[in-house]
Write a protein that holds these residues in place. Sequence first.
Motif, PDB file in Angstrom:
ATOM      1  N   ARG A 186       0.873  -1.114  -0.004  1.00  0.00           N
ATOM      2  CA  ARG A 186       0.015  -0.004   0.024  1.00  0.00           C
ATOM      3  C   ARG A 186       0.944   0.955  -0.123  1.00  0.00           C
ATOM      4  O   ARG A 186       0.609   2.290  -0.658  1.00  0.00           O
ATOM      5  CB  ARG A 186      -0.823   0.042   1.011  1.00  0.00           C
ATOM      6  CG  ARG A 186      -1.732   1.116   1.311  1.00  0.00           C
ATOM      7  CD  ARG A 186      -2.863   1.427   0.085  1.00  0.00           C
ATOM      8  NE  ARG A 186      -3.700   2.500   0.148  1.00  0.00           N
ATOM      9  CZ  ARG A 186      -4.583   3.194  -0.698  1.00  0.00           C
ATOM     10  NH1 ARG A 186      -4.263   2.489  -2.043  1.00  0.00           N
ATOM     11  NH2 ARG A 186      -5.136   4.045  -0.477  1.00  0.00           N
ATOM     12  N   ARG A 187       2.043   1.319   0.681  1.00  0.00           N
ATOM     13  CA  ARG A 187       2.896   2.576   0.840  1.00  0.00           C
ATOM     14  C   ARG A 187       3.442   2.792  -0.741  1.00  0.00           C
ATOM     15  O   ARG A 187       3.529   3.866  -1.244  1.00  0.00           O
ATOM     16  CB  ARG A 187       4.000   2.314   1.529  1.00  0.00           C
ATOM     17  CG  ARG A 187       3.604   2.272   3.341  1.00  0.00           C
ATOM     18  CD  ARG A 187       4.664   2.400   4.278  1.00  0.00           C
ATOM     19  NE  ARG A 187       5.969   1.547   4.063  1.00  0.00           N
ATOM     20  CZ  ARG A 187       5.974   0.282   4.711  1.00  0.00           C
ATOM     21  NH1 ARG A 187       5.008   0.144   5.590  1.00  0.00           N
ATOM     22  NH2 ARG A 187       6.879  -0.650   4.685  1.00  0.00           N
ATOM     23  N   THR A 188       3.831   1.741  -1.218  1.00  0.00           N
ATOM     24  CA  THR A 188       4.282   1.741  -2.714  1.00  0.00           C
ATOM     25  C   THR A 188       3.211   2.495  -3.760  1.00  0.00           C
ATOM     26  O   THR A 188       3.519   3.126  -4.493  1.00  0.00           O
ATOM     27  CB  THR A 188       4.947   0.245  -3.205  1.00  0.00           C
ATOM     28  OG1 THR A 188       5.913  -0.057  -2.237  1.00  0.00           O
ATOM     29  CG2 THR A 188       5.378   0.556  -4.701  1.00  0.00           C
ATOM     30  N   GLU A 189       1.926   1.961  -3.522  1.00  0.00           N
ATOM     31  CA  GLU A 189       1.006   2.385  -4.303  1.00  0.00           C
ATOM     32  C   GLU A 189       0.754   3.808  -4.006  1.00  0.00           C
ATOM     33  O   GLU A 189       0.518   4.708  -4.936  1.00  0.00           O
ATOM     34  CB  GLU A 189      -0.242   1.531  -3.818  1.00  0.00           C
ATOM     35  CG  GLU A 189      -1.488   1.945  -4.684  1.00  0.00           C
ATOM     36  CD  GLU A 189      -2.853   1.086  -4.301  1.00  0.00           C
ATOM     37  OE1 GLU A 189      -3.929   1.646  -4.802  1.00  0.00           O
ATOM     38  OE2 GLU A 189      -2.634   0.156  -3.748  1.00  0.00           O
ATOM     39  N   LEU A 190       0.774   4.247  -2.812  1.00  0.00           N
ATOM     40  CA  LEU A 190       0.622   5.760  -2.282  1.00  0.00           C
ATOM     41  C   LEU A 190       1.674   6.518  -2.914  1.00  0.00           C
ATOM     42  O   LEU A 190       1.252   7.737  -3.462  1.00  0.00           O
ATOM     43  CB  LEU A 190       0.427   5.776  -0.711  1.00  0.00           C
ATOM     44  CG  LEU A 190      -0.899   5.149  -0.408  1.00  0.00           C
ATOM     45  CD1 LEU A 190      -0.749   5.188   1.199  1.00  0.00           C
ATOM     46  CD2 LEU A 190      -2.148   6.001  -0.714  1.00  0.00           C
ATOM     47  N   GLN A 191       2.877   6.127  -2.721  1.00  0.00           N
ATOM     48  CA  GLN A 191       3.910   6.982  -3.230  1.00  0.00           C
ATOM     49  C   GLN A 191       3.960   7.306  -4.885  1.00  0.00           C
ATOM     50  O   GLN A 191       4.278   8.086  -5.287  1.00  0.00           O
ATOM     51  CB  GLN A 191       5.167   6.232  -2.776  1.00  0.00           C
ATOM     52  CG  GLN A 191       5.513   6.262  -1.340  1.00  0.00           C
ATOM     53  CD  GLN A 191       6.579   5.504  -0.987  1.00  0.00           C
ATOM     54  OE1 GLN A 191       6.913   4.502  -1.295  1.00  0.00           O
ATOM     55  NE2 GLN A 191       7.343   5.892   0.290  1.00  0.00           N
ATOM     56  N   ALA A 192       3.593   5.912  -5.537  1.00  0.00           N
ATOM     57  CA  ALA A 192       3.372   6.292  -7.006  1.00  0.00           C
ATOM     58  C   ALA A 192       2.257   7.066  -7.395  1.00  0.00           C
ATOM     59  O   ALA A 192       2.251   8.095  -8.211  1.00  0.00           O
ATOM     60  CB  ALA A 192       3.132   4.758  -7.395  1.00  0.00           C
ATOM     61  N   SER A 193       1.050   6.968  -6.885  1.00  0.00           N
ATOM     62  CA  SER A 193      -0.014   7.784  -7.063  1.00  0.00           C
ATOM     63  C   SER A 193       0.259   9.229  -6.912  1.00  0.00           C
ATOM     64  O   SER A 193      -0.513  10.261  -7.339  1.00  0.00           O
ATOM     65  CB  SER A 193      -1.340   7.308  -6.276  1.00  0.00           C
ATOM     66  OG  SER A 193      -1.550   5.914  -6.774  1.00  0.00           O
ATOM     67  N   SER A 194       0.987   9.640  -5.791  1.00  0.00           N
ATOM     68  CA  SER A 194       1.108  11.049  -4.983  1.00  0.00           C
ATOM     69  C   SER A 194       1.528  11.989  -6.005  1.00  0.00           C
ATOM     70  O   SER A 194       1.640  13.037  -5.928  1.00  0.00           O
ATOM     71  CB  SER A 194       2.048  10.984  -3.947  1.00  0.00           C
ATOM     72  OG  SER A 194       3.032  10.687  -4.162  1.00  0.00           O
ATOM     73  N   ARG A 195       2.360  11.569  -7.369  1.00  0.00           N
ATOM     74  CA  ARG A 195       2.812  12.490  -8.132  1.00  0.00           C
ATOM     75  C   ARG A 195       1.719  13.332  -8.858  1.00  0.00           C
ATOM     76  O   ARG A 195       2.068  14.537  -9.181  1.00  0.00           O
ATOM     77  CB  ARG A 195       3.539  11.567  -9.500  1.00  0.00           C
ATOM     78  CG  ARG A 195       4.479  10.576  -9.051  1.00  0.00           C
ATOM     79  CD  ARG A 195       5.140  10.009 -10.085  1.00  0.00           C
ATOM     80  NE  ARG A 195       6.223   9.172  -9.942  1.00  0.00           N
ATOM     81  CZ  ARG A 195       6.071   7.866  -9.810  1.00  0.00           C
ATOM     82  NH1 ARG A 195       4.757   7.364 -10.107  1.00  0.00           N
ATOM     83  NH2 ARG A 195       7.044   6.642  -9.482  1.00  0.00           N
ATOM     84  N   ASP A 196       0.461  13.029  -8.710  1.00  0.00           N
ATOM     85  CA  ASP A 196      -0.460  13.888  -9.269  1.00  0.00           C
ATOM     86  C   ASP A 196      -1.400  14.474  -8.307  1.00  0.00           C
ATOM     87  O   ASP A 196      -2.394  14.907  -8.467  1.00  0.00           O
ATOM     88  CB  ASP A 196      -1.569  12.773 -10.084  1.00  0.00           C
ATOM     89  CG  ASP A 196      -0.822  11.846 -11.034  1.00  0.00           C
ATOM     90  OD1 ASP A 196       0.069  12.776 -11.668  1.00  0.00           O
ATOM     91  OD2 ASP A 196      -1.051  10.989 -11.405  1.00  0.00           O
ATOM     92  N   TRP A 197      -1.193  14.547  -6.971  1.00  0.00           N
ATOM     93  CA  TRP A 197      -1.631  15.131  -5.777  1.00  0.00           C
ATOM     94  C   TRP A 197      -1.118  16.297  -5.673  1.00  0.00           C
ATOM     95  O   TRP A 197      -0.019  16.864  -5.746  1.00  0.00           O
ATOM     96  CB  TRP A 197      -1.642  14.203  -4.540  1.00  0.00           C
ATOM     97  CG  TRP A 197      -2.094  12.878  -4.616  1.00  0.00           C
ATOM     98  CD1 TRP A 197      -2.876  12.348  -5.644  1.00  0.00           C
ATOM     99  CD2 TRP A 197      -1.817  11.730  -3.790  1.00  0.00           C
ATOM    100  NE1 TRP A 197      -2.888  10.960  -5.558  1.00  0.00           N
ATOM    101  CE2 TRP A 197      -2.805  10.609  -4.315  1.00  0.00           C
ATOM    102  CE3 TRP A 197      -1.340  11.653  -2.377  1.00  0.00           C
ATOM    103  CZ2 TRP A 197      -2.576   9.445  -3.676  1.00  0.00           C
ATOM    104  CZ3 TRP A 197      -1.243  10.616  -1.885  1.00  0.00           C
ATOM    105  CH2 TRP A 197      -1.880   9.416  -2.429  1.00  0.00           C
ATOM    106  N   LEU A 198      -2.058  17.226  -4.666  1.00  0.00           N
ATOM    107  CA  LEU A 198      -1.468  18.453  -4.230  1.00  0.00           C
ATOM    108  C   LEU A 198      -0.539  18.020  -3.076  1.00  0.00           C
ATOM    109  O   LEU A 198      -0.744  16.879  -2.291  1.00  0.00           O
ATOM    110  CB  LEU A 198      -2.666  19.198  -3.800  1.00  0.00           C
ATOM    111  CG  LEU A 198      -3.532  20.009  -4.906  1.00  0.00           C
ATOM    112  CD1 LEU A 198      -4.723  20.626  -4.155  1.00  0.00           C
ATOM    113  CD2 LEU A 198      -2.607  20.892  -5.347  1.00  0.00           C
ATOM    114  N   SER A 199       0.140  18.835  -2.403  1.00  0.00           N
ATOM    115  CA  SER A 199       0.972  18.732  -1.309  1.00  0.00           C
ATOM    116  C   SER A 199       0.794  19.783  -0.292  1.00  0.00           C
ATOM    117  O   SER A 199       0.722  20.745  -0.828  1.00  0.00           O
ATOM    118  CB  SER A 199       2.669  18.404  -1.788  1.00  0.00           C
ATOM    119  OG  SER A 199       2.717  17.019  -2.439  1.00  0.00           O
ATOM    120  N   HIS A 200       1.238  19.332   0.894  1.00  0.00           N
ATOM    121  CA  HIS A 200       1.366  20.213   1.918  1.00  0.00           C
ATOM    122  C   HIS A 200       2.738  19.914   2.772  1.00  0.00           C
ATOM    123  O   HIS A 200       2.813  18.751   3.146  1.00  0.00           O
ATOM    124  CB  HIS A 200       0.219  20.091   3.298  1.00  0.00           C
ATOM    125  CG  HIS A 200       0.170  20.814   4.238  1.00  0.00           C
ATOM    126  ND1 HIS A 200       0.430  22.377   4.279  1.00  0.00           N
ATOM    127  CD2 HIS A 200       0.574  20.693   5.585  1.00  0.00           C
ATOM    128  CE1 HIS A 200       0.527  22.696   5.543  1.00  0.00           C
ATOM    129  NE2 HIS A 200       0.560  21.538   6.134  1.00  0.00           N
TER     130      HIS A 200
END
Length: 333
Positions: A22-36
């Motif tokens: 799940r961590r790997t999946e989240l890290q890969a998907s985060s490229r398209d997210w907003l960040s804080h």
Amino acid sequence: MPTHLIQPYGGSLVQLIAGPERRTELQASSRDWLSHSLTRRQLGDLELLLNGGFSPLKGFMSRADYESVCDSLQLIDGTVWPIPITLDVAEELARQLSPGARLALRDPEGVMLAALEVEDVWRLDRKEEAQKIYGTVDPSHPGASYVLKTSHPYYVTGRLEGIELPRHYDFRRLRHTPAQLRTEFARLGWRRIAAFHTRAPLHRAQYEITLQASKGSRANLLIHPVTGVPQPGDLNHYTRVRCYEAVLSEYPTTTVMLSLLPLSMRMAGPREAVWHGIIRRNYGCTHLIVGHDHAGPTGKPWYEPHAAHEIMRRYETSIGVRAVLFKKLVYVE
């Protein structure tokens, strides 16, 4: 978990680190997210959410829980909790967030520590929160000042999934998660543990208070200083930790332990005393040493004398931590 240790607040430690896949999946998907980018205070709060120090919380508070805590010192399910745990963000970011959006929570170096699935975003009422939590809107109170002047104007909440705990490069052998400290207590055979909360070096009177508290409660002693955002005039934690290490040899052998807590003080006085008790229960402690002005700002008296003692007497059964109450000590030659 060893059965002879006090159970965590709410019955179990809420640890929010996702599994490897799940961590790997989240890290890969985060490229398209907003960040804080998390502030130092937010980093400490996130660490305590992820490692179980804030159990039974499962993330930053919803608006309903936030309002209930401000009004009645409890979550909407009736669980005693006196201090809001919120994620404040800038208006520019808040206006881009909507329910269902993903937000990457990153440390100042850009490392993603957690993923937040947004459920709600709202603008805080700064004066109302300051008045309810600190009892004042006077900006000379450091806690009220943070809400009024420093905090971002919007709160965001949602489902939280941890990627990793914040990284520390100093005093690593003194940094324990609640589970690690509980395991160490079990290894040592400690069944009664009195925690001493501090944000300053131990002076002679505090040494005597901790020694008497340990003996009086028939408990081992955990010196558990905070290492989060300091208040004006506080020493940096590097100096303070060296002071704690120097004084350990003055206690009876095998009766005391030092561990660091990544918490930022709110200076909310009586409310904060109850909060500190809850946190220490999650770390496996059975008692909390409470001074006459626990978590009160220095300078003028912001809270009634011994108000922290009174509120701990009222709530110690509910939170499952006994208060060891001490008044001021003075030195007589």
